[in-house]
Design a protein around this motif. Structure first.
Motif, PDB file in Angstrom:
ATOM      1  N   ILE A  94       0.859  -1.171   0.000  1.00  0.00           N
ATOM      2  CA  ILE A  94       0.000   0.000   0.000  1.00  0.00           C
ATOM      3  C   ILE A  94       0.897   1.223   0.000  1.00  0.00           C
ATOM      4  N   PRO A  95       0.703   2.139  -0.950  1.00  0.00           N
ATOM      5  CA  PRO A  95       1.559   3.313  -0.988  1.00  0.00           C
ATOM      6  C   PRO A  95       1.376   4.176   0.266  1.00  0.00           C
ATOM      7  N   ASN A  97       1.011   7.313   0.607  1.00  0.00           N
ATOM      8  CA  ASN A  97       0.019   8.374   0.500  1.00  0.00           C
ATOM      9  C   ASN A  97      -1.341   7.854   0.023  1.00  0.00           C
ATOM     10  N   ALA A  98      -1.658   6.611   0.297  1.00  0.00           N
ATOM     11  CA  ALA A  98      -2.912   6.012  -0.172  1.00  0.00           C
ATOM     12  C   ALA A  98      -4.125   6.732   0.404  1.00  0.00           C
ATOM     13  N   LEU A 102      -6.936   8.607  -1.849  1.00  0.00           N
ATOM     14  CA  LEU A 102      -8.365   8.287  -1.778  1.00  0.00           C
ATOM     15  C   LEU A 102      -9.188   9.532  -1.472  1.00  0.00           C
TER      16      LEU A 102
END
Length: 177
Positions: A94-95, A97-98, A102
């Protein structure tokens, strides 16, 4: 496909051994009320050997099982793996900055001022840090408030004890031991 045809021919040959097929009607009498498998398929009971019928049934079952297995090309791929092809790796990371991404995708795109993701991310992170600080302060205040309430209760008990002593001193009330 060629293998399926061969298996079906083998099953037919096995069934032809028990080919005592005859066109006869099943007799129904009051003494005989149940039908057996020989009566249902129309075999001549004098020729049909139960061992041969069992073998023929097993051959047909094997033929259908093989046909299903050969039609499913992926049926054996989980058992036999080609060592020359490496396992495909799937990236499930998961990046960082997820959450910001979003939130950026969920915000109103019809706004007059277009904001780039980098600008939005800086504001989003500042907002999240501020919200965390508020939650920490609320927790700290709750801890301090609980401590202050316990100190207040102790002070109220001391005041009630002092009042009882004053009342006892003037004779209004006896001091409890």
């Amino acid at each position: 496909m060629k293998m399926i045809v061969q298996i079906m021919i083998l099953a037919a040959v096995a069934c032809s051994i028990a080919s005592g097929f005859a066109t006869h009607q099943v007799k129904s009498s009051s003494a005989r009320t149940s039908l057996n498998a020989v009566d249902v398929v129309g075999l001549d009971p004098s020729v049909a050997d139960p061992n041969i019928l069992t073998a023929a049934g097993a051959a047909v079952a094997a033929a259908f099982t093989a046909a299903i297995g050969l039609n499913n090309k992926n049926a054996r791929s989980d058992i036999v793996k080609n060592p020359s092809t490496p396992d495909p790796t799937i990236d499930v990371s998961i990046p960082y900055n997820a959450a910001a991404l979003l939130a950026y995708n969920a915000c109103d795109k019809s706004a007059k001022k277009k904001v780039t993701f980098d600008e939005f991310q800086a504001l989003y992170e500042a907002q999240m840090v501020a919200e965390v600080k508020v939650k920490v302060q609320k927790r700290n205040i709750a801890d301090v408030l609980a401590e202050m309430n316990s100190v207040l209760e102790a002070c109220e008990k001391d005041a009630a004890a002092a009042k009882d002593e004053v009342d006892a001193l003037f004779g209004a009330k006896e001091v409890e031991a």
